[in-house]
Motif scaffolding. Structure first.
Motif, short mmCIF file in Angstrom:
data_model
loop_
_atom_site.label_atom_id
_atom_site.label_comp_id
_atom_site.label_asym_id
_atom_site.label_seq_id
_atom_site.Cartn_x
_atom_site.Cartn_y
_atom_site.Cartn_z
N UNK A 284 0.83 -1.21 0.00
CA UNK A 284 0.00 0.00 0.00
C UNK A 284 0.87 1.26 0.00
N UNK A 285 0.60 2.13 -0.97
CA UNK A 285 1.30 3.42 -1.03
C UNK A 285 0.51 4.40 -0.18
N UNK A 286 1.09 4.81 0.93
CA UNK A 286 0.40 5.72 1.84
C UNK A 286 0.57 7.17 1.43
N UNK A 287 1.77 7.54 0.97
CA UNK A 287 2.07 8.91 0.55
C UNK A 287 2.87 8.83 -0.75
N UNK A 288 2.46 9.62 -1.73
CA UNK A 288 3.06 9.51 -3.06
C UNK A 288 3.40 10.89 -3.62
N UNK A 289 4.60 11.38 -3.32
CA UNK A 289 5.07 12.63 -3.92
C UNK A 289 4.43 13.89 -3.37
N UNK A 290 4.24 13.97 -2.07
CA UNK A 290 3.59 15.14 -1.46
C UNK A 290 4.61 16.26 -1.24
N UNK A 291 4.24 17.46 -1.67
CA UNK A 291 5.09 18.65 -1.49
C UNK A 291 4.21 19.83 -1.07
N UNK A 292 4.69 20.59 -0.11
CA UNK A 292 4.02 21.83 0.29
C UNK A 292 4.93 22.59 1.25
N UNK A 293 4.55 23.82 1.56
CA UNK A 293 5.30 24.63 2.52
C UNK A 293 4.32 25.28 3.50
N UNK A 294 4.85 25.61 4.68
CA UNK A 294 4.11 26.39 5.67
C UNK A 294 4.98 27.59 6.00
N UNK A 295 4.53 28.76 5.64
CA UNK A 295 5.32 29.96 5.88
C UNK A 295 5.33 30.37 7.34
N UNK A 296 6.29 31.20 7.72
CA UNK A 296 6.35 31.71 9.08
C UNK A 296 5.08 32.51 9.39
N UNK A 297 4.47 32.21 10.52
CA UNK A 297 3.26 32.91 10.92
C UNK A 297 2.03 32.57 10.11
N UNK A 298 2.11 31.51 9.32
CA UNK A 298 1.00 31.12 8.45
C UNK A 298 0.26 29.92 9.06
N UNK A 299 -1.05 29.89 8.84
CA UNK A 299 -1.87 28.76 9.27
C UNK A 299 -2.30 28.00 8.02
N UNK A 300 -1.86 26.76 7.92
CA UNK A 300 -2.16 25.93 6.75
C UNK A 300 -2.99 24.74 7.20
N UNK A 301 -4.10 24.51 6.50
CA UNK A 301 -4.97 23.38 6.80
C UNK A 301 -4.64 22.19 5.93
N UNK A 302 -4.65 21.02 6.53
CA UNK A 302 -4.40 19.76 5.81
C UNK A 302 -5.71 19.00 5.81
N UNK A 303 -6.31 18.85 4.63
CA UNK A 303 -7.63 18.23 4.50
C UNK A 303 -7.55 16.99 3.63
N UNK A 304 -8.55 16.13 3.79
CA UNK A 304 -8.64 14.94 2.97
C UNK A 304 -9.44 13.88 3.68
N UNK A 305 -9.92 12.87 2.94
CA UNK A 305 -10.69 11.80 3.56
C UNK A 305 -9.83 10.91 4.44
N UNK A 306 -10.46 10.03 5.18
CA UNK A 306 -9.72 9.07 5.98
C UNK A 306 -8.83 8.22 5.07
#
Length: 413
Positions: free
Chosen positions: A45-67
């Protein structure tokens, strides 16, 4: 008493390997979190496949998705709790495996348990010592536990334990906070407290990565959203980028038949685009299946009957007629079943999207009209004014984050 039942040293006390510290240069001005090409497989099972993102200083980033989308696995790889198969992560300008970076990160895991014989104040003191900082008992007040500081954790409700977990995540005054389902088991007041807490962290310049299934809370506090599905990034961007630019709301007065017809172009385009998408998917799924079955059943049967009759009456004519009748009948029946079934199931989604994007304009809410965003808004307004319409306001319409999330997830499958 051993403060850590596992006997492991706290992360900040473990020696850093040369690989983790020197793999990349330290960039103190870099983003709070940097994730590039993360991959993780558990057996087949591939749990994570090529995920890329950034969270800037002082930034609020939401991580969404199904179970099962890979959100918690991404968080654990970012924090060095799970080793990725591929990819790189940076925390506060340092490699994520560097304890000096993790020492300035607060983390509330999705599942946790504190020693039930300790009081809330003792739990906070313990974790402050593990982080190598003096305890900050005022954080108990910030999560609503000031009057329960001397109570044993074993008598806490799930919601109170969740509040204590938030306090522990903030015990070392971190520069980056990762919250994995922070509002789990909290009542509405508790959720509001968490929301206010996240906003206060943002005001202090603390970056936050928020994983939550409560989409309304994410929409209220997040600057950007990353949507994961099946281990991949299905979409990402600011809330304005994800939600805006799809509809146009107009406050109008004096809309006559011709102006209503002009507004209907936006409605028509929205329906056309939405239904077209639904029919396209239905044709692809239903027709292809229907034609495939029709060819298999109709052509084979038609050819069989045609050849049989063709031997008797003339191969060419028999085959021609047999194929024509068999194929036409088989495809007709199969396409009828396949397409009608596909349209029945899929066109609803297409019509729903079309209605959502355009048909609102055909249902007036007082003097407000909502239409699909036209290509040329100034021309539309000019045309309406020329038709005697008084235009009081023009503003972009926005769908809810929940609707947008469901649309993205359907499109990614």
């Amino acid at each position: 008493m051993n403060p850590d039942p596992t006997g492991a040293a706290p992360a900040s006390a473990r020696p850093a390997s040369a690989e983790s510290v020197n793999a990349r240069p330290v960039d103190e001005a870099g983003p709070a979190a940097w994730v590039d090409g993360l991959r993780k497989r558990y057996r087949r099972r591939v749990a994570v496949d090529g995920v890329s993102f950034t969270v800037g200083r002082g930034e609020v980033v939401g991580l969404l998705g199904p179970n099962g989308a890979g959100k918690t696995t991404v968080i654990k790889m970012l924090l060095g709790l799970v080793r990725p198969d591929a990819g790189e992560t940076m925390l506060l300008g340092r490699p994520a495996r560097d304890p000096r970076a993790r020492a300035r990160v607060g983390y509330l895991p999705e599942l946790f348990r504190y020693q039930p014989w300790l009081t809330a104040a003792e739990v906070l003191t313990l974790h402050a010592r593990l982080a190598g900082v003096p305890p900050q008992h005022e954080v108990l007040a910030s999560v609503g536990l000031a009057d329960r500081a001397q109570d044993r954790v074993g008598g806490f409700s799930k919601g109170m334990q969740q509040r204590l977990g938030l306090a522990v995540a903030l015990a070392a005054r971190p520069e980056f906070v990762v919250l994995d389902e922070p509002t789990s088991a909290l009542d509405p007041i508790g959720r509001a407290d968490v929301r206010d807490l996240v906003l206060s962290l943002k005001e202090r310049g603390v970056a936050v990565l928020l994983n939550s299934h409560l989409i309304g809370e994410v929409e209220r506090v997040c600057d950007r959203v990353v949507i994961l599905d099946r281990g991949r990034v299905a979409a990402s961007g600011t809330l304005g980028e994800l939600l805006g630019g799809r509809e146009l709301r107009l406050h109008l007065d004096g809309v006559g038949p011709e102006a209503s017809k002009r507004l209907g172009n936006g409605v028509r385009d929205g329906i056309r685009d939405g239904i077209h998408d639904g029919i396209r998917d239905s044709v692809r799924d239903g027709v292809h299946g229907g034609v495939r079955d029709g060819i298999r059943d109709g052509v084979h049967g038609g050819v069989h009957d045609g050849v049989r009759d063709g031997i008797r009456d003339g191969v060419h004519g028999g085959v021609h007629d047999g194929v024509h009748d068999g194929v036409h009948g088989g495809i007709h029946d199969s396409v009828r079943d396949g397409v009608h079934g596909g349209i029945r199931d899929d066109i609803h989604g297409g019509v729903h999207n079309g209605v959502r994007d355009g048909i609102y304009g055909s249902v007036r809410d007082g003097e407000w009209w909502t239409i699909a965003l036209p290509d040329d808004v100034p021309t539309l307004i000019s045309d309406l004014v020329g038709l005697g319409v008084r235009v009081h306001a023009v503003e972009p319409g926005r769908i809810s984050l929940e609707d947008r999330l469901l649309t993205i997830l359907r499109e990614s499958r």
